[in-house]
Design a protein around this motif. Structure first.
Motif, PDB file in Angstrom:
ATOM      1  N   SER A   1       1.267   1.103  -6.240  1.00 27.27           N
ATOM      2  CA  SER A   1       0.171   2.087  -6.253  1.00 27.27           C
ATOM      3  C   SER A   1      -0.782   1.888  -5.074  1.00 27.27           C
ATOM      4  CB  SER A   1      -0.604   1.969  -7.572  1.00 27.27           C
ATOM      5  OG  SER A   1      -1.151   0.667  -7.704  1.00 27.27           O
ATOM      6  N   GLU A   2      -0.290   1.224  -4.015  1.00 30.48           N
ATOM      7  CA  GLU A   2      -1.162   0.963  -2.875  1.00 30.48           C
ATOM      8  C   GLU A   2      -1.378   2.209  -2.026  1.00 30.48           C
ATOM      9  OE1 GLU A   2       1.551  -0.705  -3.508  1.00 30.48           O
ATOM     10  OE2 GLU A   2       0.968  -2.768  -3.973  1.00 30.48           O
ATOM     11  N   THR A   3      -2.464   2.195  -1.252  1.00 30.44           N
ATOM     12  CA  THR A   3      -2.721   3.205  -0.239  1.00 30.44           C
ATOM     13  C   THR A   3      -2.715   2.522   1.119  1.00 30.44           C
ATOM     14  OG1 THR A   3      -4.081   4.530  -1.731  1.00 30.44           O
ATOM     15  CG2 THR A   3      -4.367   4.902   0.642  1.00 30.44           C
ATOM     16  N   ILE A   4      -1.981   3.078   2.060  1.00 29.02           N
ATOM     17  CA  ILE A   4      -1.911   2.491   3.400  1.00 29.02           C
ATOM     18  C   ILE A   4      -2.667   3.408   4.359  1.00 29.02           C
ATOM     19  CG2 ILE A   4      -0.413   1.834   5.294  1.00 29.02           C
ATOM     20  CD1 ILE A   4       1.767   1.260   3.263  1.00 29.02           C
ATOM     21  N   LEU A   5      -3.629   2.842   5.074  1.00 28.50           N
ATOM     22  CA  LEU A   5      -4.380   3.595   6.080  1.00 28.50           C
ATOM     23  C   LEU A   5      -3.890   3.165   7.449  1.00 28.50           C
ATOM     24  CD1 LEU A   5      -6.744   5.379   7.051  1.00 28.50           C
ATOM     25  CD2 LEU A   5      -8.201   3.347   6.917  1.00 28.50           C
TER      26      LEU A   5
END
Length: 207
Positions: free
Chosen positions: A196-200
């Motif tokens: 459920s990670e978000t990568i910027l």
């Protein structure tokens, strides 16, 4: 950029249990080529495994930065010796003029038989851009990077030198139990679950 990050102690490290003797053995052949045939490169390593928590590549860079300095002060030849041992320090180890956490340390000594240095020079060697080499032959960042890497590994550096008597850089790194650290690392790896990670991603190139 990596060198500047290293000397400012902001380099991202890949910390893991490493055997110091193994790192030195792996890099000795390369160091021999850097030093040249006129310099005898040898090791005097502890017979016991010496394990520290470290970034293997960064420790290799420390040795790679120390070697050319020793080579340059031995134009007519000499010896370059890397030795290791385990020592115990208490929290009043006054030689460093700073608080030292007590315990077992791995001591890596890098010794040359070069021209040595006076006390005034010794006090300045870790300053960024300080160099005693001729213009165009050095950036003055090599030893600053060494200092940054060792400090980032919670280590200490001792420099012993005098004119016409050579120089010894003694690097002290906290020693760990290799088996315990490997077990702890494996436990942490098993717990690493995601999904459920978000990568910027930041990119400054329009193309």
């Amino acid at each position: 950029t990596q060198s500047l990050l290293a000397f400012s102690r902001k380099q991202i490290l890949n910390i893991e249990p490493v055997n110091v003797n193994g790192i030195i053995e792996d890099i000795t052949t390369l160091l021999s080529r850097i030093m040249g045939e006129h310099i005898d490169v040898s090791t005097e390593l502890s017979t016991s495994p010496l394990c520290v928590l470290a970034d293997k590549g960064q420790l290799e860079q420390v040795l790679m930065n120390l070697a050319p300095n020793s080579r340059d002060v031995m134009p007519e030849g000499g010896s370059f010796v890397i030795s290791t041992e385990m020592i115990e320090l208490d929290d009043s180890y006054a030689e460093f003029g700073e608080y030292v956490q007590s315990g077992k340390y791995v001591a890596i000594s890098v010794t040359d038989t070069g021209c040595g240095m006076d006390e005034e020079t010794r006090q300045k060697i870790f300053e960024p851009f300080f160099t005693t080499k001729d213009a165009g032959r050095g950036t003055g960042l090599g030893l600053a990077i060494v200092y940054g890497i060792i400090k980032q590994h919670k280590g200490l550096i001792e420099v012993i030198s005098s004119r016409a008597r050579g120089t010894t850089f003694r690097l002290l790194l906290p020693m760990v139990d290799e088996r315990a650290e490997i077990r702890e690392s494996a436990a942490r790896a098993r717990m690493a679950e995601g999904g459920s990670e978000t990568i910027l991603l930041a990119e400054d190139n329009d193309a």
